[in-house]
Design an enzyme around this catalytic site. Sequence first.
Site, PDB file in Angstrom:
ATOM      1  N   GLU A  96      31.599  38.174  44.147  1.00  0.00           N
ATOM      2  CA  GLU A  96      31.834  38.626  42.779  1.00  0.00           C
ATOM      3  C   GLU A  96      31.899  40.141  42.614  1.00  0.00           C
ATOM      4  O   GLU A  96      32.491  40.623  41.653  1.00  0.00           O
ATOM      5  CB  GLU A  96      30.771  38.050  41.840  1.00  0.00           C
ATOM      6  N   GLU A 140      38.358  28.966  43.689  1.00  0.00           N
ATOM      7  CA  GLU A 140      39.733  28.834  43.196  1.00  0.00           C
ATOM      8  C   GLU A 140      39.838  28.735  41.672  1.00  0.00           C
ATOM      9  O   GLU A 140      40.864  29.065  41.092  1.00  0.00           O
ATOM     10  CB  GLU A 140      40.445  27.637  43.846  1.00  0.00           C
ATOM     11  N   GLU A 142      37.724  30.406  39.600  1.00  0.00           N
ATOM     12  CA  GLU A 142      36.865  31.484  39.086  1.00  0.00           C
ATOM     13  C   GLU A 142      37.695  32.751  38.865  1.00  0.00           C
ATOM     14  O   GLU A 142      38.373  33.228  39.768  1.00  0.00           O
ATOM     15  CB  GLU A 142      35.753  31.752  40.113  1.00  0.00           C
TER      16      GLU A 142
END
Length: 181
Positions: A96, A140, A142
């Site tokens: 992230e 996939e 996100e």
Amino acid sequence: MSKFEEKTIKTKEIFNGKIIKVSVDDVRLPNGETSIRELVKHQGAVAVIAVTEDKRFIMVEQYRKPLEKALVEVPAGKLEPNEAPEVTAIRELEEETGFTTEHLEYVTSFYTTPGFCDELIYLYYTDKLIPLTEEKALDEDEFLECQSYTMAELDDLIKRERIHDLKTMYAVQYLKLRGFD
């Protein structure tokens, strides 16, 4: 049996999905009466308080369908089966934010909504961020954006309800207790 314990009489599974399981339990109450409990089972999650060298705080913004709006949150993600929370924390930090760390400090864990859900979030802290040389792929489904903020900016995001979830509110309070302002 504790004086508050509710004894399960029967469980009916309603839904078994990728992230949650939902059941309805018939229970016997401490006074001998019966009641119904709607329960959500969750495998747990981690969240990471990530602080840069210049004392900025790494957050991600993503859309939350149940709320029909985007929130700014600490990097976080769900535990995979049999995965240690520290492993999840590093994986989510890398995916992230584009950073990793070799120093992860356990802060605490907490239940998000114990009235109906058993989700337990493990919270970690790091101020030893290492930029990744290669970007990690998000899930996939996100979509998020990573940014860094000052404490004053975090306070403003809270006032405007852009930060509006428990784990991030807890993280901001923890940072203030550590002396960040």
